[in-house]
Enzyme design. Structure first.
Site, PDB file in Angstrom:
ATOM      1  CG  ASP A  46      -3.762  -6.380   2.490  1.00 29.87           C
ATOM      2  OD1 ASP A  46      -4.208  -6.306   1.341  1.00 29.87           O
ATOM      3  OD2 ASP A  46      -2.547  -6.307   2.753  1.00 29.87           O
ATOM      4  CD  GLU A  69       0.178  -9.076  -1.267  1.00 30.16           C
ATOM      5  OE1 GLU A  69      -0.704  -8.331  -1.718  1.00 30.16           O
ATOM      6  OE2 GLU A  69       1.345  -8.720  -1.067  1.00 30.16           O
ATOM      7  CG  ASP A 124      -2.583  -7.226  -4.283  1.00 31.31           C
ATOM      8  OD1 ASP A 124      -2.924  -7.107  -3.091  1.00 31.31           O
ATOM      9  OD2 ASP A 124      -1.485  -6.837  -4.712  1.00 31.31           O
ATOM     10  CB  ILE A 126      -4.913  -3.348  -0.275  1.00 30.15           C
ATOM     11  CG1 ILE A 126      -6.252  -3.180   0.406  1.00 30.15           C
ATOM     12  CG2 ILE A 126      -4.347  -1.935  -0.507  1.00 30.15           C
ATOM     13  CD1 ILE A 126      -6.190  -2.233   1.591  1.00 30.15           C
ATOM     14  CG  ASP A 127      -0.931  -3.641  -6.170  1.00 29.92           C
ATOM     15  OD1 ASP A 127       0.029  -4.173  -5.574  1.00 29.92           O
ATOM     16  OD2 ASP A 127      -0.797  -3.003  -7.230  1.00 29.92           O
ATOM     17  CB  THR A 129      -0.003  -1.419   1.362  1.00 31.26           C
ATOM     18  OG1 THR A 129       1.378  -1.632   1.087  1.00 31.26           O
ATOM     19  CG2 THR A 129      -0.742  -2.705   1.156  1.00 31.26           C
ATOM     20  CG  ASP A 271       1.893  -7.252  -6.946  1.00 25.87           C
ATOM     21  OD1 ASP A 271       0.905  -6.841  -6.320  1.00 25.87           O
ATOM     22  OD2 ASP A 271       2.987  -7.531  -6.410  1.00 25.87           O
TER      23      ASP A 271
HETATM   24  P1  AMP Z   1       3.900  -0.404  -6.828  1.00 21.36           P
HETATM   25  O1  AMP Z   1       2.556   0.013  -6.413  1.00 21.36           O
HETATM   26  O2  AMP Z   1       4.127  -0.277  -8.295  1.00 21.36           O
HETATM   27  O3  AMP Z   1       4.970   0.262  -6.014  1.00 21.36           O
HETATM   28  O4  AMP Z   1       3.982  -1.957  -6.568  1.00 21.36           O
HETATM   29  C1  AMP Z   1       3.454  -2.519  -5.404  1.00 21.36           C
HETATM   30  C2  AMP Z   1       3.859  -3.960  -5.352  1.00 21.36           C
HETATM   31  O5  AMP Z   1       5.268  -4.079  -5.415  1.00 21.36           O
HETATM   32  C3  AMP Z   1       3.501  -4.662  -4.071  1.00 21.36           C
HETATM   33  O6  AMP Z   1       2.241  -5.235  -4.176  1.00 21.36           O
HETATM   34  C4  AMP Z   1       4.583  -5.721  -3.898  1.00 21.36           C
HETATM   35  O7  AMP Z   1       4.100  -7.018  -4.152  1.00 21.36           O
HETATM   36  C5  AMP Z   1       5.602  -5.355  -4.935  1.00 21.36           C
HETATM   37  N1  AMP Z   1       6.968  -5.321  -4.428  1.00 21.36           N
HETATM   38  C6  AMP Z   1       7.396  -5.531  -3.170  1.00 21.36           C
HETATM   39  N2  AMP Z   1       8.757  -5.462  -3.111  1.00 21.36           N
HETATM   40  C7  AMP Z   1       9.179  -5.219  -4.364  1.00 21.36           C
HETATM   41  C8  AMP Z   1      10.480  -5.066  -4.968  1.00 21.36           C
HETATM   42  N3  AMP Z   1      11.579  -5.121  -4.230  1.00 21.36           N
HETATM   43  N4  AMP Z   1      10.533  -4.831  -6.289  1.00 21.36           N
HETATM   44  C9  AMP Z   1       9.421  -4.759  -7.031  1.00 21.36           C
HETATM   45  N5  AMP Z   1       8.170  -4.907  -6.518  1.00 21.36           N
HETATM   46  C10 AMP Z   1       8.043  -5.128  -5.211  1.00 21.36           C
HETATM   47 MG    MG Z   2       0.363  -6.021  -4.481  1.00 23.27          MG
END
Ligand code: AMP
Ligand code: MG
Length: 327
Positions: A46, A69, A124, A126-127, A129, A271
């Protein structure tokens, strides 16, 4: 407006950050140092990825601001000296002239506020993680926003096969979109690009939809309800990261649905910005779950929006209608 130089910078720096992610993963896996609940590889990749992209941004477009981020606060703490040294070791492989203090400054330059005026990049490093740690999907995302509008997006997906969803094909797909110019996919190692487009499907019952793997990031109960209203029988594709936008853009999935599990959650711009333009330029449509356009002019978070629907366009109205029945 010609974005040739911006495009080259974005592709090049995202590829570098993807290379760093792969290096971190392979080294740690081969040394067998990843244990359950150990987030150190995420931390290293990251920070390292943001440092590389930010440093290259400064060298290419010195006046451009960055909304990232990460910040280097944690790495500056004495007790994290070891982590800082590890990050630096990897960063140096890709940016040999950088000093440790320059690396920290580069990471901290991602503290931009964004907003409605001027131009900025959002990253971002690393999206997804959790996907990264599981060996599943994750993405490096970089987008350019001008006067509140996303005009360029690059998405590096190191574990995503070049075509289809099962990894028989080469892993590693890079997506590039410029406003008005369409979307292109390429391998990491080969600069040849080809255009992609969304699924032509018009019957919602035939749709394949994707959603977050993590139930804390989207309400799986609500998305299943929407799918049921649409008559969808195929199981959802659960996938981490902005890779979901990429598979909608190339037609492997018909839509991506993200319904907040926690009502108060506000999405972060990094994101979504790159995925947003990639789906739009592939002929699809992206709105929030109430049908409002995503508003990238509101700073670091999408404060005017709730959740996400990214679709092939033709099914967008159907998904929105079904959304209205979610209580
Ligand atoms: P995903 O890969 O679709 O699960 O989304 C990952 C992203 O969800 C991360 O980069 C976070 O910024 C974001 N995230 C963190 N907490 C939450 C939450 N409570 N609801 C929705 N997105 C979130
Ligand atoms: Mg992210």
């Amino acid at each position: 407006m010609n974005y040739e130089k911006e495009r080259r910078f974005a592709v090049d720096s995202v590829l570098k950050a993807c290379g760093l992610c792969r290096r971190v993963l392979s080294a740690l896996v081969s040394q067998d140092t990843i244990t359950k609940n150990d987030r150190s590889p995420v931390t290293v990749a990251d920070f390292g990825g943001q440092a590389l992209i930010s440093e290259q941004l400064k060298n290419t477009f010195p006046d451009d601001l960055l909304v990232g981020e990460e910040n280097a606060g944690l790495l500056r703490a004495e007790e994290n000296k070891g982590v800082k040294e590890t990050v630096f070791k990897y960063v140096r492989e890709f940016s040999p002239r950088l000093s440790p203090s320059e690396m920290l400054e580069a990471i901290d330059r991602g503290s931009g506020d964004g907003g409605p005026g001027g131009r900025f990049w959002t990253v971002d490093p690393i999206d997804g993680t959790k996907g990264f740690l599981r060996g599943d999907q994750f993405a490096v995302a970089l987008a350019l926003v001008e006067e509140g509008e996303v005009v360029l997006g690059v998405l590096g997906c190191p574990n995503l096969p070049l075509s289809g969803l099962t990894p028989q094909d080469t892993r590693g797909s890079l997506f590039v979109a410029v406003k008005g110019e369409g979307v292109f996919i390429r391998k990491f190692e080969d600069p040849d690009e080809h255009a992609i487009g969304v699924s032509p499907l018009t019957d919602p019952r035939e749709a394949i939809f994707c959603e977050s793997f993590e139930s804390s990031h989207t309400s799986h109960g609500d998305t299943a309800w929407v799918a049921q209203q649409l008559g969808i029988t195929k199981p959802s594709v659960r996938m981490d990261s902005l890779c979901k936008y990429a598979i909608v853009a190339r037609g492997d999935a018909t839509f991506y649905l993200r319904i907040p599990s926690q009502k108060s959650y506000v999405e972060k711009i990094w994101d979504h910005a790159a995925g947003y333009i990639i789906v739009q330029e592939a002929g699809g449509k992206v709105t929030d779950i109430e049908g409002k356009p995503l508003d990238f002019s509101t700073g670091r978070i999408l404060s005017n929006n709730k959740g996400i629907i990214a679709s092939n366009g033709r099914l967008h109205g159907h998904v929105l209608e079904a959304m209205k029945t979610v209580t």
